[in-house]
Design an enzyme around this catalytic site. Structure first.
Site: not given
Ligand code: FMN
Length: 315
Positions: A1, A55, A86, A125, A187-188, A210-211
């Protein structure tokens, strides 16, 4: 991220219990090719945050090829992940990330170039195709697999959705069913139960978080405990990860430390009912030391609430 999963954060995650794979934040192939990669803090890592996948983002196949050759020669990464996910304005305008979902031939060329450059594992991705066009997603995915990409990671929200709607996990299931490839769902996932449910309802081979990991860097430990059927260990005191993270910030260049700390706090503080208010106060402090002093006051009497993680704001 982007801006978040740097070496210091990954080290924090490793402290509590590492995932099976770590990923870097996205790194531009152009940066790798035209700047000395040893000096790029996005690529810095330690023994603790391995196996580590880099990545890569961009849109020129020849730069992907060159970047991977350089990285393969200079480092020992576990593999490479191609960013077709992205959907920020910059990616949209410049035609990389999720914009490539609408250019499947170019995406295939990128995958082919990446495959020529390395024998290491290659993943991609993806987001859902624009308008959740499943046929388009499946055909895009088949194209990448035909070029030698082995693993697909799907965040099933369409590029135009941001985080506004829930992800359609059923598209993860469809992707697995239709391709039979190694699929990682994303996702979520906000709790260990969510991870188990994603695995069982979609048939995916792995889960990417992720989050929720920004709020609970120990979530990977908890997911593994849950999968093994054990009771979850209690969460740490809210200040513990903060103090650890500050220590690990030494792994980043001095110029980035405070900025990266503040960026992470925006997420971490969302664990607490008044977290975004705390964040507003922290932001007004002008040094890392002052921020830390205030945090010690604010978090002393807090507790990390039970799962699921709830995200109050995405930015
Ligand atoms: C602040 C932020 C930065 C992110 N940066 C990337 C990134 O550099 N590469 C990527 O593939 N996804 C990126 N994502 C998306 C996340 O990898 C992920 O697909 C998305 O947040 C959903 O997953 P989660 O619900 O577990 O957060 C980013 C998301 C956020 C919120």
């Amino acid at each position: 991220m982007d801006g978040l999963t740097h070496v210091a954060f990954r080290r924090l995650v490793a402290h509590y219990g590492p995932p099976d794979l770590f990923y870097t934040e996205m790194v531009s192939v152009r940066a790798v090719v035209f700047q000395p990669p040893e000096r790029d803090p996005y690529l810095w890592h330690t023994e603790a945050d391995r196996p580590l996948i880099v990545q890569l983002s961009g849109r020129e196949p020849e730069l992907f090829e060159e970047a991977i050759r350089i990285l393969d020669q200079k480092f020992d990464f576990a593999g490479y992940d191609l960013n077709f996910g992205c959907s920020r304005g910059r990616a949209r305008r410049q035609g990389w990330g999720a914009a490539l979902l609408s250019e499947p031939d170019l995406a295939r060329e990128i995958a082919r170039a990446a495959r020529r450059a390395t024998r290491k594992p290659l993943s991609a991705k993806l987001r859902s195709a624009p308008g959740h066009n499943l046929k388009k997603l499946l055909s895009f995915a088949e194209g990448l697999l035909a070029e030698g990409v082995e693993t697909l990671i799907l965040h099933p929200r369409a590029p135009e959705e941001g985080f506004r709607r829930p992800p359609r996990w059923e598209e993860i299931r469809e992707l697995k069913r239709a391709t039979g490839a190694r699929i990682i769902g994303n996702g979520d996932v906000f709790s260990p139960e969510d991870a188990v449910r994603m695995l069982s309802t979609t048939g995916c081979d792995g889960v990417m978080i992720g989050r929720a990991a920004l709020l609970r860097p120990w979530i990977f430990r908890d997911v593994k405990t849950k999968l093994q059927g054990g009771p979850l260990p209690p969460p740490p005191h809210p200040l513990e990860p903060v103090e650890l993270f500050v220590r690990y910030l030494d792994l980043l260049p001095e110029t980035l430390r405070e900025k990266r700390f503040t960026l992470w706090l925006f997420w971490y503080l969302q664990n607490f009912p008044f977290g975004l208010y705390y964040f507003g106060r922290i932001q007004k402090e002008t040094s890392l030391e002052a921020k830390l002093d205030l945090l010690r006051d604010l978090l002393a009497a807090e507790e990390v609430p039970p799962y699921p993680v709830s995200i109050r704001q995405n930015r």
